[in-house]
Design a protein around this motif. Structure first.
Motif, PDB file in Angstrom:
ATOM      1  N   VAL A  56      20.230 -26.584 -81.171  1.00 47.63           N
ATOM      2  CA  VAL A  56      19.156 -27.358 -80.557  1.00 47.63           C
ATOM      3  C   VAL A  56      19.046 -28.681 -81.316  1.00 47.63           C
ATOM      4  N   ILE A  57      18.836 -29.767 -80.574  1.00 49.66           N
ATOM      5  CA  ILE A  57      18.612 -31.074 -81.176  1.00 49.66           C
ATOM      6  C   ILE A  57      17.152 -31.455 -80.982  1.00 49.66           C
ATOM      7  N   MET A  58      16.503 -31.822 -82.068  1.00 48.52           N
ATOM      8  CA  MET A  58      15.111 -32.261 -82.032  1.00 48.52           C
ATOM      9  C   MET A  58      15.036 -33.685 -82.559  1.00 48.52           C
ATOM     10  N   VAL A  59      14.446 -34.573 -81.772  1.00 46.92           N
ATOM     11  CA  VAL A  59      14.322 -35.984 -82.139  1.00 46.92           C
ATOM     12  C   VAL A  59      12.851 -36.305 -82.339  1.00 46.92           C
ATOM     13  N   GLU A  60      12.538 -36.947 -83.446  1.00 47.29           N
ATOM     14  CA  GLU A  60      11.158 -37.370 -83.695  1.00 47.29           C
ATOM     15  C   GLU A  60      11.077 -38.894 -83.738  1.00 47.29           C
ATOM     16  N   LYS A 199       6.219 -26.466 -83.230  1.00 42.69           N
ATOM     17  CA  LYS A 199       7.595 -26.968 -83.174  1.00 42.69           C
ATOM     18  C   LYS A 199       8.586 -25.806 -83.061  1.00 42.69           C
ATOM     19  N   ARG A 200       8.361 -24.773 -83.851  1.00 40.55           N
ATOM     20  CA  ARG A 200       9.278 -23.640 -83.807  1.00 40.55           C
ATOM     21  C   ARG A 200       9.220 -22.928 -82.453  1.00 40.55           C
ATOM     22  N   ASP A 201       8.046 -22.883 -81.864  1.00 41.47           N
ATOM     23  CA  ASP A 201       7.911 -22.302 -80.536  1.00 41.47           C
ATOM     24  C   ASP A 201       8.692 -23.131 -79.506  1.00 41.47           C
ATOM     25  N   ALA A 202       8.612 -24.441 -79.620  1.00 41.96           N
ATOM     26  CA  ALA A 202       9.310 -25.323 -78.701  1.00 41.96           C
ATOM     27  C   ALA A 202      10.826 -25.234 -78.887  1.00 41.96           C
ATOM     28  N   ILE A 203      11.249 -25.061 -80.126  1.00 42.64           N
ATOM     29  CA  ILE A 203      12.685 -24.883 -80.402  1.00 42.64           C
ATOM     30  C   ILE A 203      13.177 -23.588 -79.783  1.00 42.64           C
ATOM     31  N   ALA A 204      12.392 -22.527 -79.928  1.00 45.16           N
ATOM     32  CA  ALA A 204      12.757 -21.245 -79.299  1.00 45.16           C
ATOM     33  C   ALA A 204      12.815 -21.372 -77.786  1.00 45.16           C
TER      34      ALA A 204
END
Length: 208
Positions: A56-60, A199-204
């Protein structure tokens, strides 16, 4: 010297850029076209952390004078530790003040000189400062981490750095990001502050 004068890039003075306080509920996800996410990932100013090829890629998108971005930065080491398969990308999005623009110039100068491998300590150091973070304070923090003040000042005042900032603003505008922090997680955008658990919920969710 650009770090000490009031310079704001054209179009950076967005209205409504202040994020709401962290609430119990995470921001509602918004589906984002893949090509816009690719544009964000291709930014030369994007700083990649975590897994180089994460699932998963997360951009802030963040601003160094945003209090909710500070909370996000404080939780970042724990997030990277808890999510070893995550690719995390930082995008400087200086939209809140002239001081933010100047601080970002200093930070990007450090990035250009020393690369993404050395950027996280500076990122955390800038968010550990109390009060307004401006160009001179950002430059001093970078110097404490071994940065060459003269070279950073030259690079901060360069057309390349200005171009990097304009590109980041353009991608944020295309994505409809009207608050800092804003996050891209998988193919969804979350506009506003998020806790570590959110954030962890959104990553899941992105993993399906």
């Amino acid at each position: 010297m650009i770090l000490s004068r009031r310079v704001v890039l054209a179009g950076l003075a967005l209205s409504g850029t202040k994020a709401p306080a962290l609430a119990q509920a995470a921001p509602e996800p918004q589906l984002i076209p893949v090509e816009l996410i690719e544009n964000a990932l291709s930014l030369p100013s994007a700083v990649r952390l975590g897994h180089p090829h994460g699932d998963v890629i997360m951009v802030e998108y963040f601003d160094y004078n945003c209090p909710w971005c500070k909370r996000s930065a404080q939780a970042l080491p724990d997030l990277l530790k808890a999510e070893p398969e995550l690719s995390y990308v930082l995008v400087n999005f200086a939209v809140l003040s002239p001081q933010s623009v100047a601080a970002t110039r200093a930070a990007l100068a450090y990035l250009r000189l020393y690369g993404p491998e050395r950027y996280l300590p500076l990122h955390l150091a800038l968010f550990s400062l109390r009060g307004t973070v401006d160009g001179p304070r950002a430059l001093a923090a970078a110097e404490r981490l071994g940065g060459d003040t003269k070279r950073m000042t030259e690079l901060a005042d360069s057309e390349t750095t200005t171009g990097w900032m304009k590109d980041a603003f353009a991608t944020g505008n295309d994505l409809g990001l009207v608050a800092t922090p804003s996050f891209l997680i998988g193919t969804e955008a979350y506009i506003g502050g998020m806790s570590l658990e959110q954030k962890r919920d959104a990553i899941a969710r992105a993993r399906g």
